[in-house]
Design an enzyme around this catalytic site. Structure first.
Site, PDB file in Angstrom:
ATOM      1  N   ALA A 211       0.845  -1.200   0.000  1.00  0.00           N
ATOM      2  CA  ALA A 211       0.000   0.000   0.000  1.00  0.00           C
ATOM      3  C   ALA A 211       0.876   1.244   0.000  1.00  0.00           C
ATOM      4  O   ALA A 211       2.104   1.155  -0.079  1.00  0.00           O
ATOM      5  CB  ALA A 211      -0.903  -0.006   1.221  1.00  0.00           C
ATOM      6  N   ASN A 212       0.280   2.405   0.081  1.00  0.00           N
ATOM      7  CA  ASN A 212       1.039   3.649   0.239  1.00  0.00           C
ATOM      8  C   ASN A 212       0.309   4.570   1.195  1.00  0.00           C
ATOM      9  O   ASN A 212      -0.759   4.235   1.701  1.00  0.00           O
ATOM     10  CB  ASN A 212       1.291   4.305  -1.122  1.00  0.00           C
ATOM     11  CG  ASN A 212      -0.005   4.653  -1.825  1.00  0.00           C
ATOM     12  OD1 ASN A 212      -0.796   5.438  -1.321  1.00  0.00           O
ATOM     13  ND2 ASN A 212      -0.241   4.035  -2.975  1.00  0.00           N
ATOM     14  N   ARG A 213       0.872   5.745   1.443  1.00  0.00           N
ATOM     15  CA  ARG A 213       0.355   6.607   2.519  1.00  0.00           C
ATOM     16  C   ARG A 213      -0.808   7.507   2.109  1.00  0.00           C
ATOM     17  O   ARG A 213      -1.241   8.348   2.886  1.00  0.00           O
ATOM     18  CB  ARG A 213       1.477   7.510   3.044  1.00  0.00           C
ATOM     19  CG  ARG A 213       2.564   6.762   3.748  1.00  0.00           C
ATOM     20  CD  ARG A 213       3.543   7.742   4.355  1.00  0.00           C
ATOM     21  NE  ARG A 213       4.770   7.071   4.726  1.00  0.00           N
ATOM     22  CZ  ARG A 213       4.913   6.329   5.808  1.00  0.00           C
ATOM     23  NH1 ARG A 213       3.896   6.178   6.635  1.00  0.00           N
ATOM     24  NH2 ARG A 213       6.057   5.741   6.069  1.00  0.00           N
ATOM     25  N   ALA A 277      -3.401   7.576  -5.675  1.00  0.00           N
ATOM     26  CA  ALA A 277      -1.998   7.165  -5.648  1.00  0.00           C
ATOM     27  C   ALA A 277      -1.983   5.675  -5.977  1.00  0.00           C
ATOM     28  O   ALA A 277      -2.007   4.823  -5.089  1.00  0.00           O
ATOM     29  CB  ALA A 277      -1.399   7.439  -4.274  1.00  0.00           C
TER      30      ALA A 277
END
Ligand code: CTP
Length: 409
Positions: A211-213, A277
């Protein structure tokens, strides 16, 4: 003032989130709204009618059987003399009552007697929210045309339990109210706009993912701002903990490929804004069982493959929307990289944001509330000062409206 002279009847239900309703009143009044309150008996256990009345500068209505109140205003007039009824917090009890048409106190009677739009901001324990009875009531209320903002996911004030059930924040409720009532300008009426938002989760196995932030805050705010200008907004959201924006049709997806499919299914559209994102890579073959630690074998190596580029797919699509806007999250050479993306991905604009921790004054754009962006197009670079993500969203929505104005519906 966006809500100038709008009359809002706020029904406060009995829950710990009632304390947030005090702030909600203040925020609504700051925007010019006239707020009148009905409190359930349970609500008065959490906040006092005295403090509510001090903030609304009006009488607070608590009792269906109060002769004076019924004589002066009456429950029918209370519900009719409003432009919008907001229920915050909307407890499981209030939802259940309205779903089944019960009217045994002032709040439920007003809700049943009204011919105005009703916006509910549910707040309850996650177990109560996910209970089949509440699920049924929620569905029924949606069918009956009741609008919802939230609930959000997160920790509960009283139990520390996590899950969906936390009341939307006062400013999220205000934004929903503005979407419903601010009819001053609807330059995007009749326009269909797709927005992607949030991160994607790329599975490694059934329990692990990459995942990402990204929080989805900027994308969701843009979707809400476009809806406020009257657009028919289709939001494709990756996994986020914030609420679906009011007045926006939201599709939830997990993976990049699902996001691409959802977006393509929504075409044709007048504009598409890609804020998500999206993970650039996914694992080549996600395991369908949990990968176990095997003594002496060491960690598994993950083979990655590239994900589809959704912006680029749509930017070069046979059904390409008239206006295609991308974002560019950069930590260095912000403008140069954005210009390259503009060409490569077939976008009309790239909103370039510096996501390095020093990119904004408050710890970076990724996950934070502030953003500093530059609008890069073939005509040049327009630098916007650092501002709240909501403000970036409002300005971007206006830019989209200006651009779409040049083509006819
Ligand atoms: N984007 C997309 N699909 C992808 C990757 C990115 O739709 N698989 C979109 C994003 O929503 C954003 C834009 O492309 O609007 C730019 O994303 P960014 O991550 O900054 O660019 P990348 O193409 O991934 O380039 P890099 O990571 O090398 O900077």
């Amino acid at each position: 003032m966006t809500l100038s002279a709008k009359r809002i009847l706020l029904i406060i239900g009995g829950g710990i989130a009632a304390y947030k309703s005090l702030d909600l009143i203040r925020r609504l009044r700051e925007r010019g709204a006239l707020v009148r309150c009905v409190m359930t008996a349970a609500a008065t256990e959490f906040v006092t009618p005295l403090s509510v009345g001090a903030l609304t500068a009006d009488h607070v209505f608590t009792n269906l059987f109060d002769r004076q109140d019924e004589h002066d205003v009456g429950h029918i007039r209370l519900s009719r003399e409003a432009d919008l009824i907001v229920v915050a917090p909307a407890t499981a009890d209030l939802m259940a009552k309205l779903a089944s048409g019960l009217a045994n106190d002032l709040a439920s009677t007003v809700l049943l007697a009204t011919d105005k739009k009703v916006l509910m901001a549910p707040a309850m324990n996650p177990k109560m929210w996910s209970h089949p009875a509440t699920r049924r009531n929620h569905k029924q209320l949606e069918k009956d045309g009741i609008l919802f903002v939230g609930p959000n996911s997160g920790e509960m004030a009283e139990s520390g339990e996590a899950g969906a059930g936390r009341m939307a924040e006062p400013l999220e409720i205000v934004s929903a109210v503005e979407t419903l009532l601010d009819d001053s300008a609807k330059p995007l009426a009749g326009r269909k706009i797709i927005v992607t938002s949030g991160p994607t989760h790329e599975p490694i196995d059934p329990v692990r993912y990459i995942a990402n932030r990204s929080s989805g805050k900027q994308g969701h705010a843009i979707a809400a701002a476009l809806a406020r200008l009257g657009a028919d907004v289709r939001l494709v959201s990756g996994p986020v903990t914030i609420a679906d924006p009011t007045g926006v049709k939201t599709v939830h997806v997990e993976r990049a490929e699902e996001m691409r499919d959802a977006v393509e299914q929504l075409l044709p559209a007048d504009a598409a804004i890609f804020v998500a994102a999206v993970a650039d890579w996914r694992t080549a073959d996600a395991s369908d069982h949990k990968i176990k630690k095997v003594a002496g074998k060491g960690p598994p190596s993950l083979k990655m493959v590239e994900n589809p580029d959704i912006l680029s797919t749509v930017g070069h699509h046979s059904k390409r929307p008239w206006l295609v806007v991308g974002f560019a999250a950069e930590t260095q050479d912000v403008v140069k990289n954005a210009q390259a993306k503009l060409k490569k991905k077939g976008a009309d604009f790239i909103v370039a944001n510096d996501v390095s921790p020093s990119g904004t004054s408050k710890g970076g754009a990724m996950g934070g509330d502030r953003n500093r962006v530059r609008i890069v197009s073939k005509d040049g670079v327009d630098e916007w000062p650092e501002m709240d993500k909501d403000e970036v969203a409002a300005r971007l929505a206006e830019l989209v409206a200006r651009k779409l104005k040049t083509i006819s519906v």
